[in-house]
Write an enzyme that holds these catalytic residues in place. Structure first.
Site, PDB file in Angstrom:
ATOM      1  N   ASP A 282      -0.874   2.613  -4.819  1.00  0.00           N
ATOM      2  CA  ASP A 282       0.189   2.880  -3.849  1.00  0.00           C
ATOM      3  C   ASP A 282      -0.375   3.579  -2.620  1.00  0.00           C
ATOM      4  OD1 ASP A 282       2.063   1.860  -5.655  1.00  0.00           O
ATOM      5  OD2 ASP A 282       2.618   3.851  -6.395  1.00  0.00           O
TER       6      ASP A 282
ATOM      7  N   GLU B 244       8.095  -4.859 -11.195  1.00  0.00           N
ATOM      8  CA  GLU B 244       8.254  -4.042 -10.003  1.00  0.00           C
ATOM      9  C   GLU B 244       9.043  -4.795  -8.940  1.00  0.00           C
ATOM     10  OE1 GLU B 244       4.913  -2.177  -8.135  1.00  0.00           O
ATOM     11  OE2 GLU B 244       4.391  -1.021  -9.922  1.00  0.00           O
TER      12      GLU B 244
ATOM     13  N   HIS C 107       8.867   1.675  -9.791  1.00  0.00           N
ATOM     14  CA  HIS C 107       7.967   1.952 -10.906  1.00  0.00           C
ATOM     15  C   HIS C 107       8.794   1.799 -12.181  1.00  0.00           C
ATOM     16  CE1 HIS C 107       4.656   4.544  -8.772  1.00  0.00           C
ATOM     17  NE2 HIS C 107       4.636   3.273  -8.403  1.00  0.00           N
TER      18      HIS C 107
ATOM     19  N   HIS D 284       9.194   0.413  -3.232  1.00  0.00           N
ATOM     20  CA  HIS D 284       8.888  -0.332  -4.449  1.00  0.00           C
ATOM     21  C   HIS D 284       9.299   0.495  -5.661  1.00  0.00           C
ATOM     22  CE1 HIS D 284       5.176   2.097  -4.554  1.00  0.00           C
ATOM     23  NE2 HIS D 284       5.068   1.733  -5.818  1.00  0.00           N
TER      24      HIS D 284
END
Length: 158
Positions: A102, A31, A91, A89
């Site tokens: 999250d 990630e 995935h 961020h």
């Protein structure tokens, strides 16, 4: 002091989104994580139908660790940054919706981006602080050259 500003986020600079997608691609299969920073649209010369903040930068915190299913930021290294407006961020599995983990981190900031593999221009979604999908237009904005930050003379310091 609050880390995140409360102004409405009205868009993201195209170059910032491109950078986030490229960084996510380079970090894959782990990630990628960063914090979104913004500036007032009026200070950027962007004409919009309302006042607000445009995402103009991403802050990557030193010491951030990541693996294939998570990214962890050392909270003691987060700056008191009034230009922060949310988070970004990736995935690596390509799922473009927030996980329970999250959602637990979405409380601060107005907008949170999730980018999914294969990290193409449409492989991202924006969410509000409750994890609800939100609209975030991609804007053509002339951002200052990062090298200009170090372009000053002694007179500038006085």
């Amino acid at each position: 002091m609050r880390l995140f500003r409360s102004s409405d986020v009205v868009g993201i600079a195209a170059d910032v989104l491109r950078f986030a997608l490229e960084a996510s691609r380079e970090t894959h299969p782990n990630e990628y994580m960063g914090f979104l920073r913004g500036e007032a649209a009026r200070d950027l010369g962007v004409t919009l139908d309302r006042d607000g903040t445009v995402v103009t930068d991403i802050l990557v915190v030193p010491g951030t660790t990541s693996n294939e299913v998570s990214a962890t930021v050392p909270t003691e290294l987060l700056p008191n940054d009034f230009s922060a407006v949310g988070s970004v961020h990736s995935h690596p599995n390509g799922v473009l919706r927030p996980s329970d983990a999250d959602l637990a981190t979405f409380g601060s900031g107005a907008v949170h981006l999730i980018l999914g593999a294969p990290y193409q221009p449409d492989d991202w979604r924006a969410f509000d602080s409750r994890g609800e999908p939100t609209r975030l237009p991609v804007l053509k904005v002339d951002l200052p050259d990062p090298g200009d930050f170090f372009d000053f003379t002694e007179e500038d310091l006085l």
